[in-house]
Design a protein around this motif. Structure first.
Motif, PDB file in Angstrom:
ATOM      1  N   TYR A 115      15.226 -47.601   0.353  1.00 48.71           N
ATOM      2  CA  TYR A 115      16.657 -47.886   0.208  1.00 48.71           C
ATOM      3  C   TYR A 115      17.016 -49.257   0.790  1.00 48.71           C
ATOM      4  N   ALA A 116      16.416 -49.600   1.920  1.00 48.67           N
ATOM      5  CA  ALA A 116      16.711 -50.897   2.544  1.00 48.67           C
ATOM      6  C   ALA A 116      16.259 -52.047   1.651  1.00 48.67           C
ATOM      7  N   LYS A 117      15.045 -51.951   1.107  1.00 48.28           N
ATOM      8  CA  LYS A 117      14.536 -53.026   0.255  1.00 48.28           C
ATOM      9  C   LYS A 117      15.268 -53.099  -1.077  1.00 48.28           C
ATOM     10  N   CYS A 118      15.854 -51.991  -1.503  1.00 51.27           N
ATOM     11  CA  CYS A 118      16.622 -51.981  -2.757  1.00 51.27           C
ATOM     12  C   CYS A 118      18.086 -52.344  -2.541  1.00 51.27           C
ATOM     13  N   GLY A 119      18.434 -52.722  -1.318  1.00 49.65           N
ATOM     14  CA  GLY A 119      19.783 -53.201  -1.044  1.00 49.65           C
ATOM     15  C   GLY A 119      20.805 -52.142  -0.676  1.00 49.65           C
ATOM     16  N   ARG A 120      20.370 -50.892  -0.522  1.00 45.27           N
ATOM     17  CA  ARG A 120      21.305 -49.819  -0.163  1.00 45.27           C
ATOM     18  C   ARG A 120      21.099 -49.432   1.295  1.00 45.27           C
ATOM     19  N   LEU A 121      21.581 -50.289   2.173  1.00 45.51           N
ATOM     20  CA  LEU A 121      21.419 -50.055   3.604  1.00 45.51           C
ATOM     21  C   LEU A 121      22.194 -48.817   4.051  1.00 45.51           C
ATOM     22  N   ASP A 122      23.289 -48.520   3.355  1.00 44.22           N
ATOM     23  CA  ASP A 122      24.075 -47.332   3.693  1.00 44.22           C
ATOM     24  C   ASP A 122      23.267 -46.054   3.488  1.00 44.22           C
ATOM     25  N   LEU A 123      22.528 -45.983   2.373  1.00 41.18           N
ATOM     26  CA  LEU A 123      21.707 -44.795   2.096  1.00 41.18           C
ATOM     27  C   LEU A 123      20.502 -44.742   3.035  1.00 41.18           C
ATOM     28  N   ALA A 124      19.954 -45.911   3.370  1.00 37.12           N
ATOM     29  CA  ALA A 124      18.845 -45.964   4.324  1.00 37.12           C
ATOM     30  C   ALA A 124      19.293 -45.410   5.670  1.00 37.12           C
ATOM     31  N   TRP A 125      20.479 -45.811   6.103  1.00 32.24           N
ATOM     32  CA  TRP A 125      21.016 -45.352   7.385  1.00 32.24           C
ATOM     33  C   TRP A 125      21.261 -43.842   7.373  1.00 32.24           C
ATOM     34  N   SER A 183      17.417 -55.994   9.813  1.00 31.68           N
ATOM     35  CA  SER A 183      17.003 -57.401   9.953  1.00 31.68           C
ATOM     36  C   SER A 183      17.058 -58.125   8.619  1.00 31.68           C
ATOM     37  N   MET A 184      16.458 -57.539   7.581  1.00 32.33           N
ATOM     38  CA  MET A 184      16.391 -58.221   6.295  1.00 32.33           C
ATOM     39  C   MET A 184      17.764 -58.405   5.651  1.00 32.33           C
ATOM     40  N   HIS A 185      18.740 -57.628   6.094  1.00 35.09           N
ATOM     41  CA  HIS A 185      20.101 -57.763   5.578  1.00 35.09           C
ATOM     42  C   HIS A 185      20.986 -58.601   6.498  1.00 35.09           C
ATOM     43  N   GLY A 186      20.369 -59.258   7.485  1.00 38.70           N
ATOM     44  CA  GLY A 186      21.104 -60.169   8.345  1.00 38.70           C
ATOM     45  C   GLY A 186      21.972 -59.512   9.399  1.00 38.70           C
ATOM     46  N   ARG A 187      21.770 -58.228   9.621  1.00 45.40           N
ATOM     47  CA  ARG A 187      22.601 -57.502  10.603  1.00 45.40           C
ATOM     48  C   ARG A 187      21.864 -57.422  11.938  1.00 45.40           C
ATOM     49  N   ASP A 196      21.383 -53.298  18.636  1.00 48.44           N
ATOM     50  CA  ASP A 196      22.003 -52.050  19.116  1.00 48.44           C
ATOM     51  C   ASP A 196      21.084 -50.855  18.884  1.00 48.44           C
ATOM     52  N   LEU A 197      20.419 -50.839  17.718  1.00 50.40           N
ATOM     53  CA  LEU A 197      19.508 -49.727  17.418  1.00 50.40           C
ATOM     54  C   LEU A 197      18.288 -49.775  18.337  1.00 50.40           C
ATOM     55  N   PHE A 198      17.831 -50.975  18.660  1.00 51.08           N
ATOM     56  CA  PHE A 198      16.721 -51.135  19.600  1.00 51.08           C
ATOM     57  C   PHE A 198      17.090 -50.565  20.969  1.00 51.08           C
ATOM     58  N   LEU A 199      18.310 -50.817  21.400  1.00 57.06           N
ATOM     59  CA  LEU A 199      18.777 -50.298  22.688  1.00 57.06           C
ATOM     60  C   LEU A 199      18.914 -48.773  22.646  1.00 57.06           C
ATOM     61  N   ASN A 209      12.465 -61.089  14.106  1.00 55.51           N
ATOM     62  CA  ASN A 209      12.868 -61.531  12.765  1.00 55.51           C
ATOM     63  C   ASN A 209      14.370 -61.396  12.567  1.00 55.51           C
ATOM     64  N   ALA A 210      14.944 -60.327  13.116  1.00 53.53           N
ATOM     65  CA  ALA A 210      16.396 -60.137  13.024  1.00 53.53           C
ATOM     66  C   ALA A 210      17.122 -61.296  13.696  1.00 53.53           C
ATOM     67  N   CYS A 211      16.648 -61.675  14.867  1.00 51.29           N
ATOM     68  CA  CYS A 211      17.264 -62.789  15.601  1.00 51.29           C
ATOM     69  C   CYS A 211      17.090 -64.104  14.834  1.00 51.29           C
ATOM     70  N   ALA A 212      15.933 -64.280  14.196  1.00 56.39           N
ATOM     71  CA  ALA A 212      15.673 -65.504  13.432  1.00 56.39           C
ATOM     72  C   ALA A 212      16.603 -65.606  12.232  1.00 56.39           C
ATOM     73  N   HIS A 213      16.803 -64.491  11.523  1.00 54.53           N
ATOM     74  CA  HIS A 213      17.687 -64.483  10.352  1.00 54.53           C
ATOM     75  C   HIS A 213      19.119 -64.841  10.726  1.00 54.53           C
ATOM     76  N   ALA A 214      19.553 -64.387  11.890  1.00 56.50           N
ATOM     77  CA  ALA A 214      20.936 -64.599  12.311  1.00 56.50           C
ATOM     78  C   ALA A 214      21.117 -65.827  13.199  1.00 56.50           C
ATOM     79  N   GLY A 215      20.035 -66.516  13.512  1.00 61.53           N
ATOM     80  CA  GLY A 215      20.132 -67.702  14.365  1.00 61.53           C
ATOM     81  C   GLY A 215      20.431 -67.388  15.817  1.00 61.53           C
ATOM     82  N   LEU A 216      20.068 -66.191  16.268  1.00 61.64           N
ATOM     83  CA  LEU A 216      20.323 -65.793  17.659  1.00 61.64           C
ATOM     84  C   LEU A 216      19.141 -66.237  18.535  1.00 61.64           C
ATOM     85  N   VAL A 217      19.119 -67.518  18.825  1.00 54.81           N
ATOM     86  CA  VAL A 217      17.988 -68.106  19.544  1.00 54.81           C
ATOM     87  C   VAL A 217      17.858 -67.537  20.952  1.00 54.81           C
TER      88      VAL A 217
END
Length: 429
Positions: free
Chosen positions: A165-175, A197-201, A207-210, A229-237
């Motif tokens: 679901y995540a790779k097909c763009g349905r993050l809501d269904l994945a969740w 991460s792949m959806h830039g969130r 939060d999920l890691f915590l 990778n999540a931090c890289a996508h969002a620029g959270l250096v």
């Protein structure tokens, strides 16, 4: 035991003592040959076996797939007098690992036509194929099939659904699936963090890691790859560097070259090219092509020709057969207007007999998977598709955006006089 340790001659001597009529021992010998790359010996033994059970055929198919010999595995699969669930699963999984996800789904469809009920492992492999080609409708059908047949969504199947679901763009269904997995394993958490991460969130991924820690689930090396990778996508250096430091100090996870590559990507995308280069110099292991490739990609983004040239030379020595490295370096030169150097890289690539990998796009429309290749106009609805693309390009240009024309200019400089601007825009789409 001998075969699994790679002591194949001793294993074969033992087999000769027992006699080749023992199917189980022959299967073990074939498996050993396959695991250590002696495919011809495995084939020879299979041919002289007096009795071939389904397990014998399965061993051959799995072994051929693991050695990258997908067409041969397919030949054995089609010749099998009878198949069990392992046979179907081995072929689908082999196609997936070999990059033939569309063919994997075709085998799964064949199962349905033959009215064979897929089990847990076949379903997991089919979901992986759906994820690879973005076949959302087929993935949904498999999920519905699981509900109809009351198949328990355990950690393995649940994670497969999350990834699909995540790779097909349905993050809501994945969740939704993730929340319903009763007993979550660490790989289930990793899949959901990767999906975010792949959806830039990135904030949601953190939060999920915590939350993962609050639920007393110990993160592993894959968790930190997803997080970085999540931090890289969002620029959270700052956040990315913080977790990179903490992963060893607090979580006792030893950083690998892959983690360093993630941080190089994080720094490079944000424009900290010098810091990324210094990090590579401080690595406790020898940097691989992926690490240097991340820095080269950052050089292209920020137009740093000097560093790009330095890194490019390292990569061409490290991976002389990787055509993508030549293309990236050539594009850096072309973007900077250094046409002579771009031409030299292309000439070197040609001299070494390397070709670029054809770009492909796969789209799922109403349950039918359509595949497009760069330069290929064989699709039956190509004229209609081109008309729609031209309209999209016009809309993009009206909004003030322009496609990257560096490659077009490069071709003109080479005297190839090709109208590539339309094709370049389409490939970007």
């Amino acid at each position: 035991m001998y075969a699994s340790l790679g002591r194949l001659s001793e294993a074969r001597n033992m087999l000769e003592t027992i006699g080749k009529s023992d199917v189980i021992c022959c299967n073990a010998m074939i498996d050993g040959y396959m695991k250590f790359g002696d495919v011809e010996a495995a084939k020879d033994l299979f041919e002289i076996m007096k009795e071939k059970r389904v397990s014998s055929w399965n061993t051959m198919i799995s072994g051929l797939c693991s050695n990258g010999m997908i067409p041969e595995a397919e030949k054995y699969f089609n010749e099998m007098p009878e198949k069990d669930e392992v046979s179907w699963s081995a072929m689908i999984d082999g196609y997936n690992k070999g990059g033939y996800s569309k063919e994997a789904l075709e085998v799964f469809d064949q199962m349905q036509r033959e009215e064979i009920k897929p089990g847990k492992f076949v379903i997991s492999s089919a979901l992986a194929a759906c994820a690879n080609v973005g076949a959302l409708d087929q993935g949904k059908w498999i999920h519905a099939y699981m509900r109809r047949n009351r198949i328990v969504v355990d950690a393995v199947l649940g994670t497969s659904l999350v990834v699909m679901y995540a790779k097909c763009g349905r993050l809501d269904l994945a969740w939704d699936v993730f929340e319903k997995i009763k007993w979550k394993e660490v790989f289930s958490w990793n899949a959901m963090i990767s999906g975010l991460s792949m959806h830039g969130r990135a904030d949601d991924a953190i939060d999920l890691f915590l939350k993962m820690q609050r639920d007393n689930v110990k993160p592993n090396n894959i968790t930190f790859v997803a997080l970085l990778n999540a931090c890289a996508h969002a620029g959270l250096v700052h956040e990315g560097l913080k977790y990179f430091v903490r992963m060893k100090r607090e979580y006792l996870v030893e950083p690998t070259a892959e983690h360093y590559g993630c941080v190089v990507n994080l720094l490079g995308k944000a424009g900290y090219l010098k810091e990324a280069e210094n990090l590579i110099s401080s690595m406790p292991m020898k940097p691989n092509g992926a690490v240097w490739g991340a820095l080269l990609g950052a050089c292209r983004i920020h137009g740093n020709v000097e560093l790009g040239e330095k890194v490019g030379e390292i990569l061409l020595d490290l991976e002389p057969e990787n055509s993508g490295r030549y293309m990236l370096l050539s594009n850096i030169y072309a973007k900077a207007g250094k046409w002579d150097k771009a031409q030299k890289v292309r000439t070197l690539m040609k001299e070494r007999g390397l070709k670029t990998v054809t770009g492909r796009s796969i789209v799922d429309l109403n349950g039918v998977v359509h595949e497009f290749k760069a330069g290929d106009s064989s699709h039956p609805q190509m004229n209609d598709i081109n008309l729609i693309l031209e309209k999209i390009i016009q809309e993009i240009q009206l909004k003030g955006h322009q496609p990257d024309t560096s490659q077009v200019l490069f071709d003109i400089k080479r005297g190839e006089r090709k109208r590539r601007s339309s094709t370049t825009a389409k490939s970007l789409l």
